[in-house]
Every structure is written in C-alpha cells, then in structure tokens.
Design an enzyme around this catalytic site. Structure first.
Site, short mmCIF file in Angstrom:
data_model
loop_
_atom_site.label_atom_id
_atom_site.label_comp_id
_atom_site.label_asym_id
_atom_site.label_seq_id
_atom_site.Cartn_x
_atom_site.Cartn_y
_atom_site.Cartn_z
N CYS A 1 0.82 -1.22 0.00
CA CYS A 1 0.00 0.00 0.00
C CYS A 1 0.85 1.27 0.00
O CYS A 1 0.60 2.21 -0.75
CB CYS A 1 -0.90 0.02 1.23
SG CYS A 1 -2.10 -1.31 1.32
N VAL B 1 0.44 4.18 -2.73
CA VAL B 1 -0.21 5.44 -2.38
C VAL B 1 0.64 6.64 -2.80
O VAL B 1 0.13 7.65 -3.30
CB VAL B 1 -0.53 5.49 -0.87
CG1 VAL B 1 -0.91 6.90 -0.44
CG2 VAL B 1 -1.64 4.51 -0.54
#
Length: 519
Positions: free
Chosen positions: A153, A157
């Site tokens: 993640c 991101v």
C-alpha cells in the site's frame, strides 16, 4: 506458581489454573469497564436473528473479517514458484513479515521474501533509495538468479514507479544491467491475493516475452507441441502439482508449469538448508511462449494472464479449479483434444474407482446442507463436487467473487436438483456468513482455519479445505484436483460427518442408539 519444573502445563491447561483465573477476573472488574453480562447476552442473541441479518446485509461501507488476503501475498506466492527467485516487496518490513508468516504457518516451511524496508521518510520522499540499497543487498547476500519485485500500500499510495526505480538501481550498480528483475504493481487496497497472483505472473511473462522492459528484442513465437499449465493460487499446491504432473506424464505430454512452488514448500530435512528449491526456470518461461496451448486451472485468478497468452497466439483453455468427476473430466478431455492422444487406461480406471467410492458413501452425504467460502474458482469446483455427491450447497460465499462469478455458480446450482435451494454471495465476508449460519442453518461448513470461530459460535462443524489452514498439519501435501484429489476430499467430508455423528451419539443410555462400530 502453576508452572514449575515439576509441573509443566501446556497452554490450553495453564490458563485454567486458579492464579490465572483470578488475574482475568480482576482485569475484567477493574479495567475493562464492560457492560453487564445480561446486556451482552441480550445483544449477542439479537445478532443471531433475521432482523439483525437484514441490517448486516444492508451495510455497504464496512467489511468484517473478509475471506481474502491482499495482493502482495499472491505476488510472493508467484515469486516462490520460479527457480532461484527471491521475492522483493517494495514496502514496509511489517507487511513482508505477514506474507512470510502466512505461508510458513500454512506450509510449515520457511518462505523467503525480503523488503525494501520503507519507513516514514520513504513515505514522504519516495522509496527510490530503499530500492537501490535493497536490490543491492538482496543480490549480494542471497545470490538469487532472479528478483521479482512487487509493492504494498505505502509504495502505491505515494506513486513509486517500479520500472523507473529498477532502471535507476541498475544504473547505480545495485544489480548488473542484464540481470532479470520482473515486477508488478500490486496495491493491497484493491483486489485480493488472486489479483496479486495474476499481476505478478503476468509481470514475469511480459518481462521475458516482451523484451525485458525494452532492453532486448521481444521474443518471436515458434509453435511446438508442448502444453503450458498454470495452477493459480492454490493452498494445496504441494499435493496438487504432483497429481497434475503425473496426469500429463501418463499422456506422455511435455508440460511447462508456469509458477511451481511445490518443491519450495516441501523441502526435506537432511542437513542442508535450501533457500531455493525447484520452481520454473527462466529457460522454461522463455520456451513456454512456443507452447501449443495453455491450460489455466483458475479463471478468476488468471484473467489478465490468460488474455495476454491468448494474444500471443496460443489456445487457452480456462477451467475453474477442477474438483470431482465432471471437473476432472474436462481437464482430461482438454489434454486429449489438444494433443490428439487417447485418455490413458490408468485415468479411466481411477475415474471408475472414484465413482465407486462416491456410490459407497452417498447415503451418508446425500441431502446434507453445506455452507462454503473461499476463492471464486475453488468455490465453483467444490460446489460442483458437492452436487455430484447428492449434497446441497446452501450458501456459497466469496469475498473476492464478482457478480459474473455469482451467475456462473448459480448456473451450476440450477443445473442440479440438489442445487435448487442454494444461494450465492459475492463480495460478502465472514460476518455475513455468521448471520446465514444462525438464520438458515446447515449441517457442515467448508472453509479455512478462521472458520473455527464460526464453528464455536454457531456450532456448525468445520471442514478445513480452504487456504490458509494453520491449525491442522500437512493437508497441503494431499491433492484436491484430479480423481485422486476428489477421493481425498470425499474422505475429508465423510470423516467430519462421522465425527459429528459420533459426538451426537456418545452419551451412554441417552444418545448412544446409533453409536455404531460399522458406518
């Protein structure tokens, strides 16, 4: 003290000792500030009602205990399926610890995987330096022949560009310019572990077939008579891959297994540590472009990869984790059609033996209602096999299943008299399953280790036949595919049935009217 050298208690007995019981009582009374036991019981009972079920199924912004994992887990699985390949996850150490422990707990084998160790500064400024240093360390310390990069993640991101980062790392001398570093973006906040498997496998094939990120000329396909096989994300890969290879060998067909971690997670104890064992070699990946066709065992686990291979000019046969008679028949007939070879007598015999075993036991499973959850393809295979046994799949749930998948399962149910009462639940989680089990009870539940909490809460006996399985050992060493695999699953279903029957007839003089020796 309850624990001493003279009195050693295992964990399940240790905390029943008076000292610990008093400690727990004091903690609850002084620190938990909980509601009264009567109020807790009232709310608990309400969550078992149809009224609560309606509210539970109406939620659209909250997931409670999903029956899936995140994309990078699937990418790590893929990396472990290639010869002397090290999985390199661009993200934090904590994420990678989860992937390693998840596989190690299931397969009871060490799982090699490294991290770029991104922390707060990398989250703000990007992880380029982590990639440069990490690739250099991994290459020099562990000496893999290939490093397969995926992301978590954090890296996704902030928008880290793997292709650019890998090129920069090579320019800075982290690894040689010609060194193979296939990669895949695997954001953990979308999709699931099967999506990550698909992205990572596609990344490996594109790396070798399309010119290694533009550094060499793309490969040109020269068709031959070999067949490619892709198993997909499979928690029973150790047993299943042996069975699949055996079936191809009986046909006398040259098969290229694309992603084969079956030996990685089945190394012997003989005094030698094998960080890398088995797996698909780079030469096999290169040669796989020339194959006559590719058989894919999991449609929803390999959607992008299957399309890509078809675009290269190969015939692609897509199945749904074949389990049971009809599922294995389709696999066997696909090989026969692609190769022009007759079905080996040995396989015909094994089919008959499976049908005989099913006939021997059908009276016990006939009419029994099952709830099951897991990956989309596996649920199709299990549903079809249960119907063949005369059982009734009542609730089929897949958190990573789509509406299209649900229609396919429903078609399987509608084609059988035993499937008329079954319902399919895509994009639902195990808290939904809890409501279903309380309001529409079944006889048995098929799932993974996490289903034991449902078993304890609801009382529905659990059959562990879905990844991950932490609290039982060596299930992964047995096949679930093929006629032999179906026989093992049949035995699992029957064992749980008989265990439950014995438990329900065990009180002397009260319930033991059917406590028989012969079943």
């Amino acid at each position: 003290m309850p624990q001493s050298a003279e009195k050693i208690l295992d964990h399940e007995l240790l905390f029943r000792e008076p000292e610990y019981q008093q400690l727990f009582a004091d903690k609850k009374a002084k620190f938990e500030f909980t509601h009264a036991d009567t109020k807790i019981a009232e709310i608990r009972d309400w969550t078992k009602t149809k009224d609560y079920k309606e509210k539970n199924f109406a939620r659209d912004s909250l997931v409670v205990n999903p029956a899936k994992a995140c994309q990078p887990l699937g990418a790590v699985y893929v990396a472990n399926g290639f010869h002397k390949t090290l999985s390199f996850v661009h993200g934090s150490q904590g994420c990678v610890a989860y992937y390693r422990s998840h596989f190690s707990r299931h397969f009871k084998e060490p799982t090699s995987c490294v991290s770029s160790s991104m922390t707060e500064d990398a989250a703000v400024f990007g992880g380029l330096n982590n990639m440069v240093d990490g690739l250099a360390n991994a290459y020099n310390l562990y000496k893999p022949e290939m490093i397969a990069v995926s992301t978590t993640c954090m890296a996704e991101v902030i928008g880290d560009d793997l292709n650019a980062f890998i090129k920069t790392a090579k320019e800075k001398g982290s690894v040689p310019a010609e060194y193979d570093v296939p990669y895949a973006h695997t954001p953990a906040f979308v999709g699931s572990h099967v999506t990550g498997y698909d992205n990572a496998l596609l990344g490996v094939l594109q790396h070798f077939w399309d010119g290694k990120s533009g550094t060499t000329a793309p490969l040109v396909r020269t068709p031959d008579d070999s067949i490619n096989f892709i198993g997909g994300f499979d928690g029973f890969v150790v047993g299943n891959m042996k069975e699949v290879k055996r079936i191809f060998a009986l046909f006398g067909v040259k098969v290229n297994v694309l992603c084969d971690p079956s030996e990685t997670w089945n190394t012997p104890t003989d005094g030698e540590f094998r960080m890398y064992e088995g797996g698909t070699t780079k030469q096999e990946v290169i040669g796989a472009l020339n194959a006559k066709a590719t058989i894919v065992f999991q449609e929803y686990c390999c959607e992008k990869t299957a399309r890509y291979i078809a675009e290269k000019g190969q015939e692609v046969v897509v199945l749904n984790a074949p389990v049971g008679v009809a599922g294995t028949d389709r696999f066997i007939m696909a090989i026969a059609k692609l190769t022009g070879k007759p079905v080996p007598d040995q396989l015909t015999k094994e089919r008959g033996q499976l049908v005989d075993a099913m006939a021997d036991s059908q009276s016990h499973l006939h009419g029994k209602r099952y709830a099951l959850y897991g990956d989309p393809d596996q649920m199709i295979g299990y549903t079809e096999f249960l119907l063949e046994l005369g059982a009734e799949p009542a609730h089929i749930l897949s958190t990573n299943g789509t509406e299209e998948w649900a229609k396919k399962v429903q078609a399987v149910l509608d084609a059988s008299a035993y499937g008329q009462g079954g319902k399919v639940y895509p994009k639902r989680d195990l808290w939904h399953m809890r409501s279903l089990l309380h309001t529409e009870p079944v006889d048995f539940l098929i799932g993974n280790t996490y289903g034991k909490y449902l078993e304890r809460d609801v009382g529905t006996p659990l059959i562990r036949a879905v990844f991950p399985i932490f609290d039982r050992h060596h299930y992964h060493r047995f096949a679930t595919w093929g006629y032999n695999g179906a026989l093992w699953l049949l035995t699992m279903f029957l064992d749980e049935f008989f265990e439950t029957l014995d438990a329900n007839t065990i009180i002397p003089g009260k319930t033991d009217y059917s406590f028989d020796i012969i079943r």
